[in-house]
Design a protein around this motif. Structure first.
Motif, PDB file in Angstrom:
ATOM      1  N   LEU A 129       0.830  -1.209   0.000  1.00 28.96           N
ATOM      2  CA  LEU A 129       0.000   0.000   0.000  1.00 28.96           C
ATOM      3  C   LEU A 129       0.866   1.261   0.000  1.00 28.96           C
ATOM      4  N   LEU A 130       1.945   1.251   0.771  1.00 26.91           N
ATOM      5  CA  LEU A 130       2.854   2.401   0.792  1.00 26.91           C
ATOM      6  C   LEU A 130       3.487   2.612  -0.574  1.00 26.91           C
ATOM      7  N   GLU A 131       3.845   1.521  -1.218  1.00 29.51           N
ATOM      8  CA  GLU A 131       4.425   1.614  -2.561  1.00 29.51           C
ATOM      9  C   GLU A 131       3.397   2.195  -3.540  1.00 29.51           C
ATOM     10  N   ARG A 132       2.170   1.731  -3.432  1.00 27.63           N
ATOM     11  CA  ARG A 132       1.093   2.249  -4.292  1.00 27.63           C
ATOM     12  C   ARG A 132       0.850   3.728  -4.044  1.00 27.63           C
ATOM     13  N   ILE A 133       0.888   4.134  -2.789  1.00 30.78           N
ATOM     14  CA  ILE A 133       0.698   5.548  -2.438  1.00 30.78           C
ATOM     15  C   ILE A 133       1.818   6.384  -3.032  1.00 30.78           C
ATOM     16  N   GLU A 134       3.040   5.904  -2.959  1.00 36.58           N
ATOM     17  CA  GLU A 134       4.179   6.635  -3.528  1.00 36.58           C
ATOM     18  C   GLU A 134       4.017   6.801  -5.036  1.00 36.58           C
ATOM     19  N   LYS A 135       3.587   5.744  -5.712  1.00 28.58           N
ATOM     20  CA  LYS A 135       3.354   5.827  -7.154  1.00 28.58           C
ATOM     21  C   LYS A 135       2.268   6.854  -7.461  1.00 28.58           C
ATOM     22  N   GLN A 136       1.214   6.864  -6.662  1.00 28.67           N
ATOM     23  CA  GLN A 136       0.130   7.818  -6.867  1.00 28.67           C
ATOM     24  C   GLN A 136       0.617   9.248  -6.633  1.00 28.67           C
ATOM     25  N   LYS A 137       1.483   9.432  -5.634  1.00 28.93           N
ATOM     26  CA  LYS A 137       2.051  10.763  -5.388  1.00 28.93           C
ATOM     27  C   LYS A 137       2.858  11.227  -6.591  1.00 28.93           C
ATOM     28  N   GLU A 138       3.658  10.306  -7.155  1.00 27.27           N
ATOM     29  CA  GLU A 138       4.451  10.643  -8.337  1.00 27.27           C
ATOM     30  C   GLU A 138       3.535  10.996  -9.509  1.00 27.27           C
ATOM     31  N   ASP A 139       2.465  10.233  -9.673  1.00 26.08           N
ATOM     32  CA  ASP A 139       1.519  10.513 -10.749  1.00 26.08           C
ATOM     33  C   ASP A 139       0.873  11.886 -10.566  1.00 26.08           C
ATOM     34  N   ILE A 140       0.551  12.219  -9.324  1.00 27.14           N
ATOM     35  CA  ILE A 140      -0.064  13.514  -9.039  1.00 27.14           C
ATOM     36  C   ILE A 140       0.912  14.638  -9.356  1.00 27.14           C
ATOM     37  N   LYS A 141       2.173  14.470  -8.960  1.00 25.52           N
ATOM     38  CA  LYS A 141       3.179  15.491  -9.264  1.00 25.52           C
ATOM     39  C   LYS A 141       3.320  15.670 -10.768  1.00 25.52           C
TER      40      LYS A 141
END
Length: 82
Positions: free
Chosen positions: A28-40
């Protein structure tokens, strides 16, 4: 002895459950990090899009001004010929 084995079995189950939860948390943390990168990335694209829209609006205004000046010049030319 039987109770000891039952407790030992329950402890193993809890340990397995905790390990499973840790793995799920890591995913889940890895998925959240990917989503943060996508948002940026999307924010960057959004900034670029806003700049492009601003440039298009500016160019549209310039185009309108140039057309108006050209119309004025053509009107003057027509008047000179008369």
């Amino acid at each position: 002895m039987r109770e000891y084995n039952n407790v030992k079995k329950k402890i193993k189950e809890v340990v397995l459950l905790v390990d499973s939860l840790k793995q799920e948390r890591a995913k889940l943390l890895e998925r959240i990090e990917k989503q943060k990168e996508d948002i940026k990335s999307m924010e960057g694209e959004n900034r670029i899009a806003k700049k492009i829209v601003t440039q298009v609006e500016h160019l549209g205004k310039e185009k309108k001004e140039v057309r108006e000046r050209l119309r004025i010049l053509l009107d003057r030319l027509d008047k000179m010929k008369v």
